[in-house]
Design a protein around this motif. Structure first.
Motif, PDB file in Angstrom:
ATOM      1  N   LEU A 319      -7.017 -18.248  32.689  1.00  0.00           N
ATOM      2  CA  LEU A 319      -8.418 -18.212  33.272  1.00  0.00           C
ATOM      3  C   LEU A 319      -8.399 -18.274  34.748  1.00  0.00           C
ATOM      4  CD1 LEU A 319     -10.414 -19.746  30.293  1.00  0.00           C
ATOM      5  CD2 LEU A 319     -10.234 -17.491  30.717  1.00  0.00           C
ATOM      6  N   ARG A 320      -7.611 -19.299  35.198  1.00  0.00           N
ATOM      7  CA  ARG A 320      -7.407 -19.353  36.739  1.00  0.00           C
ATOM      8  C   ARG A 320      -7.002 -18.222  37.307  1.00  0.00           C
ATOM      9  NH1 ARG A 320      -3.408 -22.572  37.440  1.00  0.00           N
ATOM     10  NH2 ARG A 320      -4.290 -24.121  36.256  1.00  0.00           N
ATOM     11  N   GLY A 321      -5.890 -17.467  36.802  1.00  0.00           N
ATOM     12  CA  GLY A 321      -5.391 -16.460  37.306  1.00  0.00           C
ATOM     13  C   GLY A 321      -6.418 -15.276  37.128  1.00  0.00           C
ATOM     14  N   VAL A 322      -7.507 -15.275  36.136  1.00  0.00           N
ATOM     15  CA  VAL A 322      -8.335 -14.187  36.424  1.00  0.00           C
ATOM     16  C   VAL A 322      -9.381 -14.312  37.319  1.00  0.00           C
ATOM     17  CG1 VAL A 322     -10.457 -13.316  35.085  1.00  0.00           C
ATOM     18  CG2 VAL A 322      -8.404 -13.677  33.619  1.00  0.00           C
ATOM     19  N   ARG A 323      -9.725 -15.314  37.904  1.00  0.00           N
ATOM     20  CA  ARG A 323     -10.457 -15.759  39.024  1.00  0.00           C
ATOM     21  C   ARG A 323      -9.673 -15.708  40.279  1.00  0.00           C
ATOM     22  NH1 ARG A 323     -11.377 -20.560  35.858  1.00  0.00           N
ATOM     23  NH2 ARG A 323     -10.175 -21.935  36.853  1.00  0.00           N
ATOM     24  N   GLU A 324      -8.596 -15.821  40.255  1.00  0.00           N
ATOM     25  CA  GLU A 324      -7.624 -15.461  41.630  1.00  0.00           C
ATOM     26  C   GLU A 324      -7.530 -14.083  41.619  1.00  0.00           C
ATOM     27  OE1 GLU A 324      -5.781 -20.186  41.581  1.00  0.00           O
ATOM     28  OE2 GLU A 324      -4.374 -18.233  40.931  1.00  0.00           O
ATOM     29  N   LEU A 325      -7.187 -13.750  40.615  1.00  0.00           N
ATOM     30  CA  LEU A 325      -6.792 -11.990  40.770  1.00  0.00           C
ATOM     31  C   LEU A 325      -8.006 -11.292  41.081  1.00  0.00           C
ATOM     32  CD1 LEU A 325      -4.180 -11.357  37.803  1.00  0.00           C
ATOM     33  CD2 LEU A 325      -3.733 -11.184  40.272  1.00  0.00           C
ATOM     34  N   GLY A 326      -8.913 -11.839  40.439  1.00  0.00           N
ATOM     35  CA  GLY A 326     -10.495 -11.068  40.814  1.00  0.00           C
ATOM     36  C   GLY A 326     -10.767 -11.172  42.140  1.00  0.00           C
ATOM     37  N   ALA A 327     -10.647 -12.367  42.793  1.00  0.00           N
ATOM     38  CA  ALA A 327     -10.936 -12.559  44.099  1.00  0.00           C
ATOM     39  C   ALA A 327     -10.262 -11.721  45.092  1.00  0.00           C
ATOM     40  CB  ALA A 327     -10.930 -14.115  44.399  1.00  0.00           C
TER      41      ALA A 327
END
Ligand code: PLP
Length: 409
Positions: A319-327
């Motif tokens: 989920l952290r990866g989703v936030r970081e990749l999204g950003a």
């Protein structure tokens, strides 16, 4: 990659030509879709291959369904294992995958009970039934459900009635009574619309089909407060926003409010059809035996697939990866000529293009360049890559969009 072999008329041979498929599709399928002229035959992670062996980066993921990527080995294994043992017995009996999935979904969300369905629209039908019965229990004879204009809740008649953009199609009438809508994010109008007759406010925390528009905190606060005051239920349709798409398991976790009911589908089964209506302990007891049902729902294979998907997605690191990749994706897109704004959260992004750019033409051009996106409204590209996408694929997608926009400007 070689052209795939198929069994045809009892003989194994090369697959049909696309033109042949198109002719058969036109002859035998009701013409409710406008399909892009591609036949996909294989998928792995964020990559799809067509029948000619051409590779595509899939930034649509089956419309936010294949969130763990195509053919994730854990999902394939769970399905294979369960299908080899037991596929279906109906809801007249117990099966372990269904019960374990209900426990897992409840414990990760509202803490009450779950009703399973086979699709998103059916998950919403369940929520509508709960809301109406709850309202009847409060003495409301003609309960009403309020949603926002531009919401999309599905194609069955209840969900359709809560989808203002489609409910006006008189050729499909009469529509189900007891639904009304107010302008998106208009907190004042929402407060005014919720009253004695209100059974529920049904909203998408981020409107997906209409172009990726988030409901703002003020409107969400207004919805929660108005429901509490009226004794009505707040329903979040998280069919598109849920299962990690926005960088938390459920989108409501990143909003200031908590719903009474939440609906999930799409990514829940990783490509297997399954939906769920999740309730708080207070709303979990509204429906009783005989009120609702479904032959296939909660079937063992779909439930096993969903358990495997949750194992992958309900993980703080992912989920952290989703936030970081999204950003990162958002930043790369905003740097492109031709991009006016980027809306959404996590890996659910709406790319607003500069005035005058034909988004549909860009979408078609991107498909030719090997990137799959979709165009939910004029002027917007919608990106819904698998949550397992990597940084290099994100960069490649942004570069392809940049190249395409340069030709469109
Ligand atoms: N609700 C939302 C927010 C959706 O995005 C969709 C599908 O796009 C639905 C409901 C309907 O789901 P299904 O097509 O599985 O019936």
């Amino acid at each position: 990659m070689a052209v795939p072999l198929r069994v045809r008329d009892g003989r194994v041979g090369p697959g049909m030509e696309l033109t042949e498929l198109q002719a058969l599709e036109e002859r035998y399928l009701m013409q409710t879709y406008r399909r892009a002229p591609v036949e996909f035959v294989r998928g792995e992670g964020a990559v799809l291959w067509d029948a000619e062996g051409r590779e595509y980066l899939d930034f649509l993921a089956g419309i936010s369904v294949c969130s763990v990527g195509h053919c994730h080995p854990d999902v394939v294994e769970a399905v294979r294992e369960q299908a080899g043992r037991l596929i279906h017995v109906s809801n007249l009996f117990y099966t372990e995958p269904m019960v374990r999935l209900a426990e897992r979904l409840s414990e990760s969300s509202l803490g009450g009970r779950v009703f399973f369905s086979n699709s998103g629209t059916e998950a919403n039908e369940c929520a509508i039934k709960v809301a109406r019965k709850h309202a009847h229990g409060r003495g409301i004879a003609e309960p009403e459900i309020v949603s926002f204009e531009r919401d999309f809740h599905g194609r069955t008649y209840g969900s359709l009635a809560a989808t203002p953009g489609l409910a006006g199609n008189e050729a499909l009438g009469p529509m189900l009574a007891g639904f009304r809508s107010v302008p998106v994010n208009d907190a004042e109008a929402l407060r005014g619309a919720v009253g004695e007759r209100t059974a529920a406010v049904l909203i998408e925390p981020i409107q997906g089909e209409s172009g990726v528009y988030a409901i703002d905190d003020e409107a969400l606060h207004a919805a929660r407060a108005a429901c509490d005051e009226a004794g009505a239920l707040l329903i979040f349709d998280e069919i598109q926003t849920g299962m990690g798409r926005t960088g938390s398991l459920w989108a409501y976790e990143q909003t200031p409010v908590r719903p009474d009911l939440l609906t999930s589908a799409k990514a829940l089964g990783g490509g297997f059809p399954i939906g769920a209506c999740l309730a708080t302990p207070e709303t979990a007891e509204v429906l009783e035996a005989g009120d609702h049902g479904s032959t296939f729902a909660g079937g063992a294979v779909a439930a096993a697939a969903a358990l495997a998907v949750l194992e992958i997605v309900d993980d703080p690191a992912l989920l952290r990866g989703v936030r970081e990749l999204g950003a990162s994706l958002r930043g790369q897109l905003l740097a492109l000529d031709g991009v006016r704004e980027v809306r959404g959260r996590g890996l659910m992004l709406g790319v607003g293009l500069a005035e005058g750019i034909d988004a549909a033409a860009v979408g078609t051009d991107l498909l030719e360049r090997g990137l799959i996106v979709n165009v939910p409204e004029e002027g917007t590209l919608r990106l819904l890559p698998p949550l397992t996408v990597d940084a290099e694929q994100i960069e490649r997608a942004a570069a392809l969009i940049g190249e395409s926009l340069l030709t469109a400007l």
